[in-house]
Write a protein that holds these residues in place. Structure first.
Motif, PDB file in Angstrom:
ATOM      1  N   TYR A  87       0.891  -1.391   0.121  1.00 25.15           N
ATOM      2  CA  TYR A  87       0.052   0.030   0.007  1.00 25.15           C
ATOM      3  C   TYR A  87       0.841   1.257   0.021  1.00 25.15           C
ATOM      4  O   TYR A  87       0.567   2.191  -0.547  1.00 25.15           O
ATOM      5  N   LYS A 129      -8.202   3.978  -1.105  1.00 27.75           N
ATOM      6  CA  LYS A 129      -6.986   3.741  -0.138  1.00 27.75           C
ATOM      7  C   LYS A 129      -5.827   4.587  -0.297  1.00 27.75           C
ATOM      8  O   LYS A 129      -5.344   5.011   0.844  1.00 27.75           O
ATOM      9  N   GLY A 164     -10.971   1.718   6.159  1.00 25.46           N
ATOM     10  CA  GLY A 164     -10.332   3.068   5.650  1.00 25.46           C
ATOM     11  C   GLY A 164     -11.040   4.119   5.812  1.00 25.46           C
ATOM     12  O   GLY A 164     -10.277   5.291   6.175  1.00 25.46           O
TER      13      GLY A 164
END
Lengths: 321, 242, 294
Positions: C18, C227, C270
């Motif tokens: 990520y 994200k 998130g």
């Protein structure tokens, strides 16, 4: 009567008479959609175009309004028309909360936060099944068989909204909103309570969008989270309606609404059946291309560039629309 | 004559850096009070502390004897303290008239009244000819006058002027000086930051000099002009000796 | 306890990847001041490239990095040069023009892929797909570990690039103060193009690394874009170092959410973080660090 007001009156008469002359359900439906977008676009424009707070999440208010009306039926057993009145109010309450969270951010971060807000509401509506029936959506019984009552109600709402926007922008509020847009810090130093007025703008904006959502529930008789909280087809569409028509003008969003509904439908129906089928499947692509095109070439919108005559592109003239 | 505005041991720190370090002075009603100092000495920060653009770290600011520390900026304006910005902030896409009308709403409520007030202020600041021009189309001289006009439309009793003469040519400079005097003659007390010696020395009744956020001199223009520390701050060590 | 550690491990591994998504967006945000809402779609393009290489030429997804990264770099440069840069000169009431343009770009990219590949879910399988090795009772998913190592390498190289090369320093300068950088001879047009390309390449690498564990379909971009900006906000806007912390935090939080609350709510985690950070910690983790220091 000025030329402009005359044109508006003629337009009004045309709209009033339209469904009696054109008896096709399909075209009446298109106009109803356009009126709904006049509502959403004008409200978005008040907050973004005039007050400078660019919301990427207006679907929040639309969806909340729609679900308020729907839940009135599913949970309270009363007519969704009551939801029309409360849809706007509930949306305003949501607006207050959103304002509290998001107004501390400026520029792109505000946009981001509202975008996230829209998505959060979509997720809530999808997952809180006991309240919203989740992905299944809400189905109610349509009150009227004919489209005419819906048409005239939508026309009335659209007209009222534009007129209210006009009144607001001609008042002290109008000056304050634009001052905040132009320079928030300067505005604050000039005695303008910027937090208060940003919230006022947001409340008005969320109210009309919420009403639009509630009307949508009553008219379409079916909603689900993907439709009413859609990022692309509600939030971004609202922005496009504003941009294509002309941000920061009164008539801009109204013009934009008709143009956008027209263009979208043209692609969805493959140029009304005149073009090959695959054009219809590409309508999402066409929408994306439209965004790119509009931003690149039409940044001031149709109404915006119309006043090139006077070389002023975005001024509020309190004495005229 | 009473003190209209009072700064008491004002400190404004940004992290570890004290931009304003223990500054104390007061401005009497009806005065033109000058604030001078080299670039970056903390002058604008003092202004920003007065109308709470940035919150004060410690110390106090008193207006008419009452503390205004922590009062929201727009409320400070309503109290009667007007302010201009060093880097002018015109409401660019509104006309000159609209700029000033927006400010006038501080004291009146209808468009008619606000426009009337605005037109009077435009007359006062010699901007009537430009009233329908977009603010962004004005040259710097006009923008500075607009900045002042807007502040005046809020009907202040006390006006903070931040470098209103910077960037002006000699004739504009003289006009600016006349305007400041006219404002004072209309009963408004003025606290003025200025770099251009000609301006500040000729119009100030009293001057306060700061450097690195601290007071280095105070008094009448003559006293401050002869103050060694002030000369050193502006012109360097050698000139201070002479 | 074991479950907890296992969850942490899984979270850190995916968090590492990520980070690549977050750093890419953070760079773009820092230099251009815009939120790239097409970030997820750029990743999607990289994933389709990886899919094609895997399905037709049997190239291991990790090696497709060699194709996907430069490919997306070029695509990113192209998009910035022809679609985004021209907007900087246009005067419009809406300052968010560029952000909107990225929305349009993202939609078009997604629809093009839908046209070519249809909406069917695609998968990429590796021969070592299900393998794991154990340390004590904790299993470490092999593909994820390899991906994590790649992610670390790429991140280190990137930071070396930003710190030591001329171009890298120009990028950092432009991010800090575009005008000042231009006055000092930095060609800001060229830098914006390179930065967007770089951001795209980074998110492309994340795409190639993640494809073994996700189903691929044209709409996969959206959630990843979200994200990305949760990571950026969490880490502190525009801070590349912050994005690392943000990425790891998000990965761990999602993992914990999946284990202890339920799979369906993973995406909500998130958003929850996003709202909490917005309301209580506007400066992100970097801002928190500064707060603690003073």
């Amino acid at each position: 009567m000025t030329k402009r007001n005359l044109a508006l009156v003629i337009l009004g008469i045309v709209f009033l008479v339209f469904p009696l002359v054109v008896r096709s359900d399909y075209y009446q439906h298109l106009l109803i959609l356009a009126f709904i977008w006049v509502l959403i676009g004008s409200s978005w424009n008040l907050l973004a175009g005039y007050t400078g707070q660019v919301s990427f999440g207006h679907a929040m208010f639309f969806g909340v309004g729609a679900y308020t009306a729907g839940i009135f039926v599913t949970k309270l057993g009363i007519s969704a028309w009551w939801g029309m009145m409360f849809g706007g109010i509930v949306a305003m309450l949501i607006g207050l909360f959103v304002g509290w969270v998001c107004f501390r951010l400026r520029g792109p971060y505000f946009a981001l936060a509202t975008l996230a807000g829209g998505e959060i509401f979509r997720l809530i509506a999808t997952n809180w099944e006991s309240l919203t029936e989740g992905m299944v959506g809400i189905l109610i019984i349509q009150t009227f068989r004919s489209k005419l009552p819906y048409y005239y109600l939508a026309l009335l709402l659209a007209f009222a909204c534009v007129y209210v926007m006009h009144l607001i922008m001609k008042s002290k509020w109008g000056y304050y909103f634009v001052s905040i847009r132009e320079d928030q810090d300067a505005a604050e130093s000039l005695g303008i309570n910027t937090t208060l007025y940003k919230n006022v703008s947001l409340l008005a904006s969320s109210f009309f969008t919420g009403m639009a959502g509630a009307f949508y529930m009553n008219y379409m008789a079916f909603i689900d989270p993907e439709v009413v909280f859609s990022l692309h087809y509600i939030s971004i569409m609202a922005i496009l309606v504003g941009i294509v028509g002309g941000v920061g003008t009164i008539m801009g969003p109204a013009v934009g609404a008709f143009v956008m509904v027209g263009v979208q439908e043209t692609f969805r129906s493959a140029f009304f059946g005149l073009a090959p089928k695959w054009i219809s499947q590409g309508h999402a692509m066409a929408f994306g291309l439209l965004v790119v095109f509009a931003i690149m070439f039409l940044a001031n919108g149709i109404v915006g560039d119309w006043s090139k005559i006077k070389r002023y592109v975005f001024r509020i003239k309190p004495s005229t629309i | 004559m009473s003190a209209l505005l009072e700064l008491k041991n004002l400190v404004k720190a940004f992290g570890g850096l004290k931009a304003v370090n223990n500054v104390t002075f007061h401005v009497e009603e009806g005065e033109i009070f000058g604030l001078i100092g080299p670039n970056g000495s903390g002058k604008t920060t003092i202004f920003n502390s007065i109308n709470n653009y940035f919150p004060i770290t410690s110390g106090d600011v008193l207006y008419k004897g009452k503390s205004i520390k922590g009062l929201k900026t727009h409320k400070v304006c309503h109290l009667g303290i007007g302010r201009t910005f060093q880097v002018v902030k015109p409401l660019a896409r509104m006309t000159v008239l609209e700029n000033v009308t927006a400010s006038a709403f501080c004291r009146v409520n209808t468009i008619g009244q606000a426009q009337k007030e605005a037109l009077e202020v435009l007359e006062f600041t010699n901007l009537t000819g430009e009233k329908d021009k977009l603010a962004k189309s004005l040259p710097i001289g006009g923008r500075k006058r607009l900045e002042i006009a807007r502040a005046l439309a809020t009907k202040p009793e006390f006006l903070l002027l931040d470098e209103t003469a910077a960037g002006l040519n000699p004739s504009e400079l003289d006009e600016a000086i006349e305007l400041v005097k006219k404002i004072r003659d209309n009963g408004i007390t003025i606290l003025i930051i200025e770099h251009i010696m000609k301006v500040i020395m000729t119009i100030s009744d009293r001057i306060h000099a700061i450097n690195f956020g601290q007071t280095i001199g105070a008094g009448t223009p003559e006293e401050v002009a002869n103050n060694e520390a002030v000369i050193k701050a502006y012109l360097g060590e050698e000139y201070a000796q002479s | 306890m074991d479950v907890f550690i296992q969850t942490l491990v899984a979270g850190i591994l995916i968090g590492g990847i990520y980070c690549l998504i977050g750093i890419g967006m953070s760079l773009i945000m820092g230099v251009m001041g815009i939120i790239n809402l097409a970030h997820g779609q750029l990743m999607m393009v990289a994933m389709y490239i990886t899919f094609v290489l895997s399905a037709y030429m049997h190239v291991d997804p990790y090696f497709s990095l060699i194709v996907a990264m430069p490919g997306l770099f070029l695509l990113g440069c192209f998009l910035q040069k022809y679609l985004l840069n021209p907007l900087m000169k246009k005067e419009s009431i809406l300052p968010e023009n560029q952000v909107l343009m990225t929305v349009g770009m993202g939609m078009v990219l997604a629809e093009i892929c839908r046209f070519i590949f249809t909406s069917d879910y695609k998968t990429v399988k590796t021969s070592y797909g299900g393998q794991a090795f154990f340390i004590g009772n904790i299993s470490f998913n092999l593909p994820m570990c390899i991906a994590f190592i790649f992610a670390i390498v790429i991140t280190v190289v990137l930071f070396w690039f930003l710190a030591k090369t001329d171009t890298g320093r120009s990028i950092r300068a432009t991010a800090q103060d575009k005008e000042a950088a231009t006055l000092m001879g930095v060609n800001s047009t060229r830098i914006t193009i390179i930065t967007f390309g770089l951001g795209s390449a980074l998110v492309a690498s994340a795409g190639s690394l993640l494809i073994p564990i996700f189903y691929l379909f044209p709409d996969i971009g959206g959630p990843f874009t979200l994200k990305a900006f949760v990571i950026c906000i969490l880490g502190g806007l525009g801070s590349t170092v912050g994005a690392i912390f943000g990425g790891l935090t998000l990965g761990i939080a999602e993992s914990l959410g999946a284990t202890y609350i339920g799979m369906g709510y993973k995406d909500m985690v998130g958003f929850l973080i996003f709202v909490i950070v917005l309301v209580f910690l506007p400066g992100g983790l970097v801002g928190l660090k500064r707060l603690i220091k003073s």
